[in-house]
Motif scaffolding. Structure first.
Motif, PDB file in Angstrom:
ATOM      1  N   LYS A 101       0.841  -1.190   0.000  1.00 28.10           N
ATOM      2  CA  LYS A 101       0.000   0.000   0.000  1.00 28.10           C
ATOM      3  C   LYS A 101       0.875   1.238   0.000  1.00 28.10           C
ATOM      4  N   VAL A 102       0.692   2.089  -0.982  1.00 29.38           N
ATOM      5  CA  VAL A 102       1.446   3.333  -1.086  1.00 29.38           C
ATOM      6  C   VAL A 102       0.664   4.439  -0.379  1.00 29.38           C
ATOM      7  N   THR A 103       1.345   5.159   0.493  1.00 30.62           N
ATOM      8  CA  THR A 103       0.682   6.255   1.199  1.00 30.62           C
ATOM      9  C   THR A 103       1.068   7.624   0.667  1.00 30.62           C
ATOM     10  N   SER A 104       2.286   7.776   0.114  1.00 32.73           N
ATOM     11  CA  SER A 104       2.674   9.061  -0.456  1.00 32.73           C
ATOM     12  C   SER A 104       3.853   8.879  -1.393  1.00 32.73           C
ATOM     13  N   VAL A 105       3.978   9.806  -2.348  1.00 33.04           N
ATOM     14  CA  VAL A 105       5.107   9.831  -3.267  1.00 33.04           C
ATOM     15  C   VAL A 105       5.570  11.277  -3.410  1.00 33.04           C
ATOM     16  N   VAL A 107       8.509  13.670  -5.626  1.00 31.26           N
ATOM     17  CA  VAL A 107       9.526  13.779  -6.660  1.00 31.26           C
ATOM     18  C   VAL A 107      10.289  15.066  -6.405  1.00 31.26           C
ATOM     19  N   ASP A 108      11.577  14.934  -6.118  1.00 32.13           N
ATOM     20  CA  ASP A 108      12.433  16.082  -5.800  1.00 32.13           C
ATOM     21  C   ASP A 108      11.843  16.934  -4.678  1.00 32.13           C
ATOM     22  N   GLY A 109      11.299  16.239  -3.676  1.00 37.49           N
ATOM     23  CA  GLY A 109      10.800  16.926  -2.485  1.00 37.49           C
ATOM     24  C   GLY A 109       9.395  17.462  -2.591  1.00 37.49           C
ATOM     25  N   GLU A 110       8.753  17.340  -3.750  1.00 39.41           N
ATOM     26  CA  GLU A 110       7.395  17.844  -3.919  1.00 39.41           C
ATOM     27  C   GLU A 110       6.421  16.675  -4.047  1.00 39.41           C
ATOM     28  N   SER A 111       5.256  16.825  -3.439  1.00 42.15           N
ATOM     29  CA  SER A 111       4.252  15.770  -3.530  1.00 42.15           C
ATOM     30  C   SER A 111       3.877  15.519  -4.980  1.00 42.15           C
ATOM     31  N   ALA A 112       3.722  14.248  -5.333  1.00 42.15           N
ATOM     32  CA  ALA A 112       3.363  13.862  -6.690  1.00 42.15           C
ATOM     33  C   ALA A 112       2.140  12.956  -6.635  1.00 42.15           C
ATOM     34  N   SER A 113       1.340  13.002  -7.663  1.00 43.89           N
ATOM     35  CA  SER A 113       0.209  12.092  -7.744  1.00 43.89           C
ATOM     36  C   SER A 113       0.693  10.735  -8.230  1.00 43.89           C
ATOM     37  N   PHE A 114      -0.083   9.691  -7.949  1.00 44.07           N
ATOM     38  CA  PHE A 114       0.339   8.340  -8.317  1.00 44.07           C
ATOM     39  C   PHE A 114      -0.879   7.459  -8.493  1.00 44.07           C
ATOM     40  N   ILE A 137      12.954  10.159  -6.265  1.00 47.96           N
ATOM     41  CA  ILE A 137      11.590   9.724  -5.989  1.00 47.96           C
ATOM     42  C   ILE A 137      11.575   9.066  -4.615  1.00 47.96           C
ATOM     43  N   THR A 138      10.697   9.517  -3.734  1.00 43.26           N
ATOM     44  CA  THR A 138      10.563   8.932  -2.401  1.00 43.26           C
ATOM     45  C   THR A 138       9.156   8.363  -2.266  1.00 43.26           C
ATOM     46  N   VAL A 139       9.081   7.070  -2.015  1.00 42.84           N
ATOM     47  CA  VAL A 139       7.797   6.384  -1.888  1.00 42.84           C
ATOM     48  C   VAL A 139       7.677   5.835  -0.476  1.00 42.84           C
ATOM     49  N   ARG A 140       6.600   6.218   0.200  1.00 43.57           N
ATOM     50  CA  ARG A 140       6.283   5.644   1.513  1.00 43.57           C
ATOM     51  C   ARG A 140       5.211   4.588   1.298  1.00 43.57           C
TER      52      ARG A 140
END
Length: 498
Positions: A101-105, A107-114, A137-140
């Motif tokens: 389950k992805v909770t947030s993404v 890209v370069d420190g800014e929230s991205a849609s997914f 890219i940071t994926v939680r």
């Protein structure tokens, strides 16, 4: 084995191993927030896994953080950070991810849609990414160790924790990634677990932090690695240390309760490394060792710097010592063939498994007087049947539906080792040995293809070998064996009617 299944002495037992280890049957849904625009899964066009990997970027590094909850049937909390460079302008970035389950993404420190599309996690940054730009890219997300119905792979649940088995295409069941061996990257892996557990991963230790009843271990690779070779072990384990050739750090991970019983096997590794170095040159990585898991998998696996083994291989009295040692060498040989020199595509798998099988057989010949020629003659007899069932060595048939690791058939093990035997017969022992050393030296830390091997073999031997390899790697029937005109295919025995 790439998954390297254990090489049994009969074909029936080998088939049983493959069925027992069958992974990755059906798609697993990812719980994702829907993006506003239509998205689609992509792939790098691999003939055997067309939707594996993603175009448009090269990954430089992964930073993986897992928090183990103390039970191997509950999801781990995880953060995956990917540093990459775009190779074309991108409005979206596709990652492989299919069991969490992805909770947030970001890209370069800014929230991205997914959003999810097939087995892809499709990320849409705030603004398009220019060609040649760096991105982070940071994926939680969660990482679920419990396999979905009719699907396995990624995490392996052991008696006291977890291990990983990501081959051929299961790393994206554990963490978001570009899950194809053509895109190797550096890894930093952090694992937090309750006190009483020990975590180990690929590479060398880079820190241990204890806080509030939990410990975080950090490991870093010093060489690039394919996603299918990632390894994380969490368990009530002992980590044993010794020195290999040239003071190479050798560390083994074993169930704490089995430490003394397994030591007679573990102490063989330094000499096995020295033996392999005498054949192909220096060991290619920063450390090596065995991860002996208390699990029933049906295979051993050459995860980079820390090969995964079933503990039962070493404790089952039915396996003779020479056989166990040759399997240890099989996985060790993969560190050169498959790990350091990785396949460009999955059709190049024969280069991994053929070479690992070759050195397994050569070790058995030199150390236990098990003649390689007899093994190769038997393989020649079966080769036509293997080609009919699984395709020729360099053009394996696509995986069977619901059995993705069925690409690991006999034609890429003993069938591919048979190709190497024919090559040595054709060009001579000296040129063959020069080729082996040149191959792992020239392509160290990189990927290479069948065409690369054919070209190098022709250069080293001084002969155009394209026709030779065309017949041996791609023909429906096995060519005559150089130097052994008496070797003949053996038809399968027909069952007697009752």
């Amino acid at each position: 084995m790439p998954f390297t299944p254990r090489i049994q002495r009969t074909q029936a037992r080998r088939n049983h191993r493959h069925l027992k280890a069958a992974l990755l049957a059906s798609a697993v849904s990812v719980c994702l927030v829907a993006a506003s625009a239509p998205v689609a899964p992509l792939g790098v066009g691999d003939r055997l896994f067309p939707h594996l990997g993603n175009p448009g970027y090269d990954v430089a590094s992964y930073d993986l953080s897992f928090t183990y909850p103390g039970a191997n049937d509950k999801p781990l909390q995880a953060v995956t950070t990917i540093d990459a460079r775009t190779t074309t302008e991108l409005e979206r970035v596709n990652l492989d991810f299919a069991h969490g389950k992805v909770t947030s993404v970001e890209v370069d420190g800014e929230s991205a849609s997914f959003a999810g599309a097939g087995e892809d996690l499709v990320v849409t940054p705030v603004r398009p990414l220019a060609e040649g730009s760096r991105l982070r890219i940071t994926v939680r997300h969660t990482s679920d160790p419990v396999s979905a119905k009719d699907r396995d792979g990624g995490w392996v649940r052991t008696a006291d924790g977890l291990a990983m088995a990501n081959q051929a295409d299961a790393a994206h069941l554990v963490f978001p990634c570009n899950d194809h061996p053509s895109d190797k990257a550096m890894f930093t892996i952090r694992v937090t677990a309750p006190d009483g557990y020990t975590a180990v991963a690929n590479g060398l230790p880079a820190g241990v932090d204890r806080d509030g009843g939990a410990t975080t271990w950090t490991y870093r690779t010093q060489h690039p690695m394919a996603t299918e070779l990632a390894q994380v072990s969490v368990g009530r384990s002992s980590v044993l240390h010794r020195s290999g050739p040239h003071a190479l750090p050798v560390r083994d991970v074993v169930p704490r309760k089995d430490r003394k019983a397994l030591e007679p096997w573990l102490k063989k590794t330094p000499d096995q490394i020295a033996w392999m170095e005498s054949k192909v040159g220096p060991y290619p990585f920063e450390t090596y060792g065995l991860l002996m898991s208390d699990a029933s998998t049906g295979f051993e696996l050459e995860t980079q710097t820390l090969s995964l083994f079933e503990k039962g291989l070493f404790t089952e009295p039915a396996y003779p010592a020479w056989y166990v040692e040759s399997i240890m060498v099989h996985e060790l040989a993969h560190q050169w063939f498959g790990d350091s020199v990785s396949p460009r595509t999955w059709s190049d798998l024969w280069l991994n498994e053929g070479h690992a099988t070759w050195y397994e057989a050569l070790y058995a010949q030199e150390k236990a007087k098990k003649p390689m020629e007899a093994r190769m003659k038997a393989a020649y007899g079966a080769s036509d049947r293997w080609r009919a069932a699984g395709g020729p060595p360099a053009a394996p048939k696509a995986p069977d539906p619901g059995h993705k690791i069925s690409i690991f058939r006999p034609n890429v093990y003993d069938g591919a080792a048979l190709v190497l035997y024919a090559l040595r017969q054709e060009i001579g022992h000296r040129s063959f040995e020069q080729l082996e050393r040149a191959w792992v030296s020239r392509h160290r830390d990189a990927t290479a293809s069948t065409a690369d091997f054919v070209a190098l073999a022709s250069t080293v031997s001084g002969h155009d070998l394209r026709g030779f390899f065309q017949d041996w790697l791609y023909a429906e029937k096995t060519p005559p064996m150089p130097g052994h005109p008496d070797w003949k295919p053996v038809a399968a025995k027909k069952a007697h009617a009752k």
